[in-house]
Design a protein around this motif. Structure first.
Motif, PDB file in Angstrom:
ATOM      1  N   MET A  92       0.438  -0.286   1.332  1.00 24.89           N
ATOM      2  CA  MET A  92      -0.905  -0.810   1.578  1.00 24.89           C
ATOM      3  C   MET A  92      -1.876   0.311   1.926  1.00 24.89           C
ATOM      4  O   MET A  92      -3.047   0.286   1.524  1.00 24.89           O
ATOM      5  CB  MET A  92      -0.867  -1.860   2.699  1.00 24.89           C
ATOM      6  CG  MET A  92      -0.165  -3.149   2.312  1.00 24.89           C
ATOM      7  SD  MET A  92      -0.452  -4.505   3.506  1.00 24.89           S
ATOM      8  CE  MET A  92       0.411  -3.883   4.962  1.00 24.89           C
ATOM      9  N   ALA A  93      -1.402   1.300   2.682  1.00 20.53           N
ATOM     10  CA  ALA A  93      -2.270   2.408   3.070  1.00 20.53           C
ATOM     11  C   ALA A  93      -2.705   3.224   1.848  1.00 20.53           C
ATOM     12  O   ALA A  93      -3.859   3.663   1.768  1.00 20.53           O
ATOM     13  CB  ALA A  93      -1.561   3.297   4.084  1.00 20.53           C
ATOM     14  N   PHE A  94      -1.808   3.427   0.898  1.00 17.60           N
ATOM     15  CA  PHE A  94      -2.174   4.130  -0.329  1.00 17.60           C
ATOM     16  C   PHE A  94      -3.242   3.360  -1.106  1.00 17.60           C
ATOM     17  O   PHE A  94      -4.181   3.950  -1.660  1.00 17.60           O
ATOM     18  CB  PHE A  94      -0.939   4.339  -1.216  1.00 17.60           C
ATOM     19  CG  PHE A  94      -0.226   5.646  -0.977  1.00 17.60           C
ATOM     20  CD1 PHE A  94      -0.878   6.855  -1.169  1.00 17.60           C
ATOM     21  CD2 PHE A  94       1.097   5.660  -0.570  1.00 17.60           C
ATOM     22  CE1 PHE A  94      -0.228   8.060  -0.952  1.00 17.60           C
ATOM     23  CE2 PHE A  94       1.759   6.863  -0.350  1.00 17.60           C
ATOM     24  CZ  PHE A  94       1.103   8.066  -0.538  1.00 17.60           C
ATOM     25  N   VAL A  95      -3.086   2.031  -1.157  1.00 18.29           N
ATOM     26  CA  VAL A  95      -4.054   1.210  -1.894  1.00 18.29           C
ATOM     27  C   VAL A  95      -5.457   1.395  -1.331  1.00 18.29           C
ATOM     28  O   VAL A  95      -6.416   1.652  -2.070  1.00 18.29           O
ATOM     29  CB  VAL A  95      -3.649  -0.281  -1.854  1.00 18.29           C
ATOM     30  CG1 VAL A  95      -4.770  -1.163  -2.418  1.00 18.29           C
ATOM     31  CG2 VAL A  95      -2.365  -0.506  -2.656  1.00 18.29           C
ATOM     32  N   ILE A  96      -5.593   1.268  -0.005  1.00 22.01           N
ATOM     33  CA  ILE A  96      -6.939   1.335   0.583  1.00 22.01           C
ATOM     34  C   ILE A  96      -7.456   2.768   0.593  1.00 22.01           C
ATOM     35  O   ILE A  96      -8.668   3.002   0.447  1.00 22.01           O
ATOM     36  CB  ILE A  96      -6.966   0.727   2.005  1.00 22.01           C
ATOM     37  CG1 ILE A  96      -8.402   0.387   2.411  1.00 22.01           C
ATOM     38  CG2 ILE A  96      -6.327   1.661   3.022  1.00 22.01           C
ATOM     39  CD1 ILE A  96      -9.036  -0.700   1.582  1.00 22.01           C
ATOM     40  N   ARG A  97      -6.587   3.737   0.728  1.00 23.37           N
ATOM     41  CA  ARG A  97      -7.034   5.141   0.714  1.00 23.37           C
ATOM     42  C   ARG A  97      -7.692   5.488  -0.609  1.00 23.37           C
ATOM     43  O   ARG A  97      -8.677   6.239  -0.649  1.00 23.37           O
ATOM     44  CB  ARG A  97      -5.841   6.061   0.954  1.00 23.37           C
ATOM     45  CG  ARG A  97      -6.199   7.536   1.132  1.00 23.37           C
ATOM     46  CD  ARG A  97      -5.062   8.447   0.791  1.00 23.37           C
ATOM     47  NE  ARG A  97      -4.715   8.383  -0.634  1.00 23.37           N
ATOM     48  CZ  ARG A  97      -3.833   9.200  -1.215  1.00 23.37           C
ATOM     49  NH1 ARG A  97      -3.195  10.112  -0.508  1.00 23.37           N
ATOM     50  NH2 ARG A  97      -3.568   9.078  -2.511  1.00 23.37           N
TER      51      ARG A  97
END
Length: 210
Positions: free
Chosen positions: A57-62
């Protein structure tokens, strides 16, 4: 002639010793290392899976947010939880255990705040559903940031639940120390993300923490 009553008592006592030794072997395994059904092994396996979703999820929003604070938070989550996940998998390898295991997720916490025995396979507290992940991938701008913060706040609350559950069941130094770090670190990020949501005129999902 030996007293039959005394012999029966000695036999019963010996049987108790054997049962206790077998239980300790199941939990600790050889050489004092955690066994396959131990809380430590279950925690390491489940938390590795839990952390993997947080990193995803962090990669998606980053990659889609223009907010410096959101990107910084995502970077911290990626680095911290990817490193911790590596440690969980490293422990399992060191203990000579399969990284997957045969027990269903959260079985190690059954009867200790989470009914792992009756939970559906893959049910870990705070995990986002496939539909929620798809929605996060579709949204843009502030809407994507709000959903990310809501999902990650709930995800962190689930991680805190799992870490606190481990601390009730184990005092093994390296595992308990990591669990305490997770409780402290993710509690701090929960507060940060709650403030970020407030600045975007939004609220977290209903809390998992009592």
């Amino acid at each position: 002639m030996e007293n039959p009553g005394k012999s029966a008592k000695l036999f019963a006592a010996a049987a108790v010793v054997v049962v206790v030794a077998a239980a300790l072997f199941l939990v600790l395994g050889r050489g004092g290392t955690p066994g396959d059904a131990s809380p430590e092994a279950g925690f390491a396996r489940d938390m590795a899976t839990h952390h993997a979703q947080a990193v995803e999820m962090a990669f998606v929003i980053r990659d889609k947010s223009e907010s410096r604070e959101i990107r910084s938070l995502a970077f911290d989550i990626i680095n911290t939880q990817a490193n911790q996940r590596g440690m969980f998998l490293g422990w399992l390898q060191q203990w000579g255990l399969n990284p997957v295991g045969e027990q269903r997720p959260m079985a190690w916490m059954a009867g200790h705040g989470h009914d792992g025995a009756s939970a559906a396979p893959g049910a870990m507290p705070g995990m986002a559903t496939a539909a929620e992940l798809d929605r996060l991938g579709e949204l843009r701008g502030t809407q994507a940031e709000v959903l990310f913060l809501q999902l990650m706040t709930r995800h962190h609350e689930g991680g805190v639940q799992m870490a606190e559950g481990l601390l009730k069941l184990s005092d093994r130094e390296e595992v308990a120390g990591m669990a305490r770090k997770i409780v402290t670190g993710q509690a701090g990020e929960i507060k940060l993300m709650t403030d970020m949501l407030r600045h975007r005129n939004a609220q977290p999902f209903p809390s998992l923490l009592k």
